[in-house]
Design a protein around this motif. Sequence first.
Motif, PDB file in Angstrom:
ATOM      1  N   ARG A  74       1.117  -1.491   0.010  1.00 38.14           N
ATOM      2  CA  ARG A  74       0.564  -0.025  -0.063  1.00 38.14           C
ATOM      3  C   ARG A  74       0.509   0.929  -0.468  1.00 38.14           C
ATOM      4  NH1 ARG A  74      -3.395  -1.725   4.942  1.00 38.14           N
ATOM      5  NH2 ARG A  74      -1.364  -2.340   5.949  1.00 38.14           N
ATOM      6  N   ASP A  75       0.582   2.314  -0.667  1.00 38.25           N
ATOM      7  CA  ASP A  75       1.087   3.394  -0.835  1.00 38.25           C
ATOM      8  C   ASP A  75       1.105   4.539   0.306  1.00 38.25           C
ATOM      9  OD1 ASP A  75       2.832   5.720  -1.768  1.00 38.25           O
ATOM     10  OD2 ASP A  75       0.924   6.501  -3.459  1.00 38.25           O
ATOM     11  N   VAL A  76       2.578   4.024   1.033  1.00 38.01           N
ATOM     12  CA  VAL A  76       2.758   4.894   1.760  1.00 38.01           C
ATOM     13  C   VAL A  76       2.445   6.372   2.486  1.00 38.01           C
ATOM     14  CG1 VAL A  76       3.936   5.664   4.833  1.00 38.01           C
ATOM     15  CG2 VAL A  76       4.608   3.518   3.085  1.00 38.01           C
ATOM     16  N   PHE A  77       2.531   7.014   1.208  1.00 40.96           N
ATOM     17  CA  PHE A  77       2.323   7.907   1.535  1.00 40.96           C
ATOM     18  C   PHE A  77       0.869   8.562   1.585  1.00 40.96           C
ATOM     19  CE2 PHE A  77       0.601  12.222  -1.419  1.00 40.96           C
ATOM     20  CZ  PHE A  77       1.639  12.797  -1.071  1.00 40.96           C
ATOM     21  N   ALA A  78      -0.278   8.278   0.409  1.00 45.10           N
ATOM     22  CA  ALA A  78      -1.266   8.096   0.528  1.00 45.10           C
ATOM     23  C   ALA A  78      -2.051   7.885   1.845  1.00 45.10           C
ATOM     24  CB  ALA A  78      -2.139   6.921  -0.462  1.00 45.10           C
ATOM     25  N   ARG A  79      -1.817   6.633   2.777  1.00 46.64           N
ATOM     26  CA  ARG A  79      -1.994   6.172   3.630  1.00 46.64           C
ATOM     27  C   ARG A  79      -1.466   7.066   5.069  1.00 46.64           C
ATOM     28  NH1 ARG A  79      -4.127   1.375   4.825  1.00 46.64           N
ATOM     29  NH2 ARG A  79      -3.754   1.431   7.517  1.00 46.64           N
ATOM     30  N   VAL A  80      -0.631   8.253   5.108  1.00 44.83           N
ATOM     31  CA  VAL A  80      -0.784   9.528   5.483  1.00 44.83           C
ATOM     32  C   VAL A  80      -1.541  10.368   5.693  1.00 44.83           C
ATOM     33  CG1 VAL A  80       1.295  10.688   6.432  1.00 44.83           C
ATOM     34  CG2 VAL A  80       1.871   8.548   6.043  1.00 44.83           C
ATOM     35  N   VAL A  81      -1.564  10.763   4.143  1.00 40.45           N
ATOM     36  CA  VAL A  81      -2.480  12.042   3.903  1.00 40.45           C
ATOM     37  C   VAL A  81      -4.280  11.230   4.738  1.00 40.45           C
ATOM     38  CG1 VAL A  81      -3.662  13.188   2.183  1.00 40.45           C
ATOM     39  CG2 VAL A  81      -1.232  13.096   2.222  1.00 40.45           C
ATOM     40  N   HIS A  82      -4.334  10.096   4.265  1.00 36.99           N
ATOM     41  CA  HIS A  82      -5.697   9.942   4.599  1.00 36.99           C
ATOM     42  C   HIS A  82      -6.003   9.885   6.304  1.00 36.99           C
ATOM     43  CE1 HIS A  82      -6.761   9.118   0.614  1.00 36.99           C
ATOM     44  NE2 HIS A  82      -8.068   8.898   0.145  1.00 36.99           N
ATOM     45  N   GLY A  83      -4.243   9.742   6.580  1.00 42.17           N
ATOM     46  CA  GLY A  83      -4.868   9.119   8.089  1.00 42.17           C
ATOM     47  C   GLY A  83      -4.812  10.408   9.023  1.00 42.17           C
ATOM     48  N   ALA A  84      -3.978  11.949   8.451  1.00 40.22           N
ATOM     49  CA  ALA A  84      -5.099  13.608   9.283  1.00 40.22           C
ATOM     50  C   ALA A  84      -5.856  14.007   9.446  1.00 40.22           C
ATOM     51  CB  ALA A  84      -4.121  14.093   7.810  1.00 40.22           C
ATOM     52  N   ARG A  85      -6.613  13.008   7.710  1.00 37.68           N
ATOM     53  CA  ARG A  85      -8.289  12.974   7.970  1.00 37.68           C
ATOM     54  C   ARG A  85      -9.107  12.668   9.736  1.00 37.68           C
ATOM     55  NH1 ARG A  85     -11.304  11.802   2.966  1.00 37.68           N
ATOM     56  NH2 ARG A  85     -12.185  13.642   3.177  1.00 37.68           N
ATOM     57  N   VAL A  86      -7.842  11.612   9.677  1.00 40.09           N
ATOM     58  CA  VAL A  86      -9.396  11.187  11.066  1.00 40.09           C
ATOM     59  C   VAL A  86      -7.869  11.378  12.404  1.00 40.09           C
ATOM     60  CG1 VAL A  86      -9.146   8.710  12.392  1.00 40.09           C
ATOM     61  CG2 VAL A  86      -9.003   8.533  10.245  1.00 40.09           C
ATOM     62  N   SER A  87      -7.628  12.020  12.676  1.00 46.27           N
ATOM     63  CA  SER A  87      -6.472  12.501  13.234  1.00 46.27           C
ATOM     64  C   SER A  87      -7.267  13.920  13.724  1.00 46.27           C
ATOM     65  CB  SER A  87      -4.538  12.921  13.116  1.00 46.27           C
ATOM     66  OG  SER A  87      -3.973  11.402  13.409  1.00 46.27           O
ATOM     67  N   LEU A  88      -7.173  14.942  12.752  1.00 49.35           N
ATOM     68  CA  LEU A  88      -7.383  16.614  12.658  1.00 49.35           C
ATOM     69  C   LEU A  88      -9.103  16.211  12.733  1.00 49.35           C
ATOM     70  CD1 LEU A  88      -5.833  17.630   9.788  1.00 49.35           C
ATOM     71  CD2 LEU A  88      -5.096  17.834  12.154  1.00 49.35           C
ATOM     72  N   ALA A  89      -9.820  15.131  12.515  1.00 51.63           N
ATOM     73  CA  ALA A  89     -11.077  14.904  12.632  1.00 51.63           C
ATOM     74  C   ALA A  89     -11.274  14.697  14.227  1.00 51.63           C
ATOM     75  CB  ALA A  89     -11.991  13.455  11.851  1.00 51.63           C
ATOM     76  N   VAL A  90     -10.470  13.799  14.475  1.00 47.64           N
ATOM     77  CA  VAL A  90     -11.055  13.670  16.201  1.00 47.64           C
ATOM     78  C   VAL A  90     -10.337  14.922  16.977  1.00 47.64           C
ATOM     79  CG1 VAL A  90      -9.359  12.343  17.775  1.00 47.64           C
ATOM     80  CG2 VAL A  90     -10.384  11.001  16.109  1.00 47.64           C
ATOM     81  N   GLY A  91      -9.143  15.252  16.640  1.00 47.04           N
ATOM     82  CA  GLY A  91      -9.040  16.906  17.291  1.00 47.04           C
ATOM     83  C   GLY A  91      -9.283  18.195  17.500  1.00 47.04           C
ATOM     84  N   ILE A  92     -10.231  18.332  16.227  1.00 47.55           N
ATOM     85  CA  ILE A  92     -11.207  18.573  15.555  1.00 47.55           C
ATOM     86  C   ILE A  92     -12.785  19.277  17.047  1.00 47.55           C
ATOM     87  CG2 ILE A  92     -12.622  20.692  14.940  1.00 47.55           C
ATOM     88  CD1 ILE A  92     -10.418  20.772  12.954  1.00 47.55           C
ATOM     89  N   VAL A  93     -12.946  17.545  16.520  1.00 47.57           N
ATOM     90  CA  VAL A  93     -14.307  16.786  17.497  1.00 47.57           C
ATOM     91  C   VAL A  93     -14.300  17.575  19.097  1.00 47.57           C
ATOM     92  CG1 VAL A  93     -16.233  15.450  17.262  1.00 47.57           C
ATOM     93  CG2 VAL A  93     -15.433  16.547  15.218  1.00 47.57           C
ATOM     94  N   VAL A  94     -13.275  16.683  18.782  1.00 48.56           N
ATOM     95  CA  VAL A  94     -12.949  16.736  20.622  1.00 48.56           C
ATOM     96  C   VAL A  94     -12.747  17.435  21.639  1.00 48.56           C
ATOM     97  CG1 VAL A  94     -11.171  15.771  22.563  1.00 48.56           C
ATOM     98  CG2 VAL A  94     -12.067  14.552  20.900  1.00 48.56           C
ATOM     99  N   ALA A  95     -12.352  18.490  20.904  1.00 52.26           N
ATOM    100  CA  ALA A  95     -12.086  20.059  21.356  1.00 52.26           C
ATOM    101  C   ALA A  95     -13.463  20.809  21.758  1.00 52.26           C
ATOM    102  CB  ALA A  95     -11.256  20.747  20.668  1.00 52.26           C
ATOM    103  N   VAL A  96     -14.092  20.698  20.460  1.00 52.01           N
ATOM    104  CA  VAL A  96     -15.494  21.680  20.473  1.00 52.01           C
ATOM    105  C   VAL A  96     -16.072  20.902  20.789  1.00 52.01           C
ATOM    106  CG1 VAL A  96     -17.467  22.346  19.113  1.00 52.01           C
ATOM    107  CG2 VAL A  96     -14.594  22.265  18.383  1.00 52.01           C
ATOM    108  N   SER A  97     -16.539  19.678  21.007  1.00 54.17           N
ATOM    109  CA  SER A  97     -17.537  18.758  22.068  1.00 54.17           C
ATOM    110  C   SER A  97     -17.206  19.425  23.885  1.00 54.17           C
ATOM    111  CB  SER A  97     -17.193  17.493  21.683  1.00 54.17           C
ATOM    112  OG  SER A  97     -18.091  17.378  20.745  1.00 54.17           O
TER     113      SER A  97
END
Length: 287
Positions: A74-97
């Motif tokens: 699997r392409d590591v670059f693609a997985r790193v970039v898509h992994g950023a979506r999960v991490s940022l979403a978790v960080g933002i939602v947790v902070a706002v909530s």
Amino acid sequence: MTNAAQLAPPVRAGIPRFLRRHPTMIAGGTVLAAIALAALLAPFFAGDPATMMPSERLQSPSARYWLGTDHLGRDVFARVVHGARVSLAVGIVVAVSSIAIGVVIGMIAGYFRKADPVIMRVMDALMAIPAILLAIALVAVMRASVGVVMLAIVIPEIPRVVRLVRSVVLSVREAPYVEAAQVGGTRLPVILVRHILPSTVPPLIVQATYICASAIIVESTLSFLGAGVPPETPTWGSMIAQSRMYLPRAPWTVFAPGFALALVVLSVNMLGDGLRDLLDPRMSRRM
């Protein structure tokens, strides 16, 4: 009447000078914005992170695979970039909530003396629950998902926000302009929202950045331990866990997600430190 709004014009006037003196804040905000933009546009340029090519497994970084491939091809670059979506979403939602829930509870605890002891004892009990252990328990009872991970991280963060808001409310509720509003017959919701809530905004903005960074780290830790989001969802923690046995042969499979995690957390903390200095009243007077 003196309140936080009267300090806004001096702060706005000194922002350009402040930014020149704090290049780390600009760097942190720029890097964070670039990563967020890349995560948002990931489906358009990063490819499919789940595509497996066994013939291309453990390929070193090249023009075709910018960050190489993992043990499944699997392409590591693609997985790193898509992994950023999960991490940022978790960080933002947790902070706002956590901020939204903590503000309501903290204002009640700080303004109503009879409710204060009960609420704070409950908050003390919640602070004793480690986020990682809570998440493992929730995943054992419920189906593993991003929502369960967010819930497990939000619960321990709420007491910290409550304590912060409560301390601000305790110092503001005796202010002359609040007492004048009470004597003038202003309704309680108006007093809380118009006269007390604005004083909590500056420290809450700073606290939100720290909660976001902490949530990203906890989510990655949970994914590394196998108690986070489902394995088919690319996350930085799960990438490190799945590739750690290939570290001597293919170090890029571990260093790429690890570096992305460190870069995001560092950028958020740099932005938070700059906001803390900018919103601090003493800093405003110096500016």
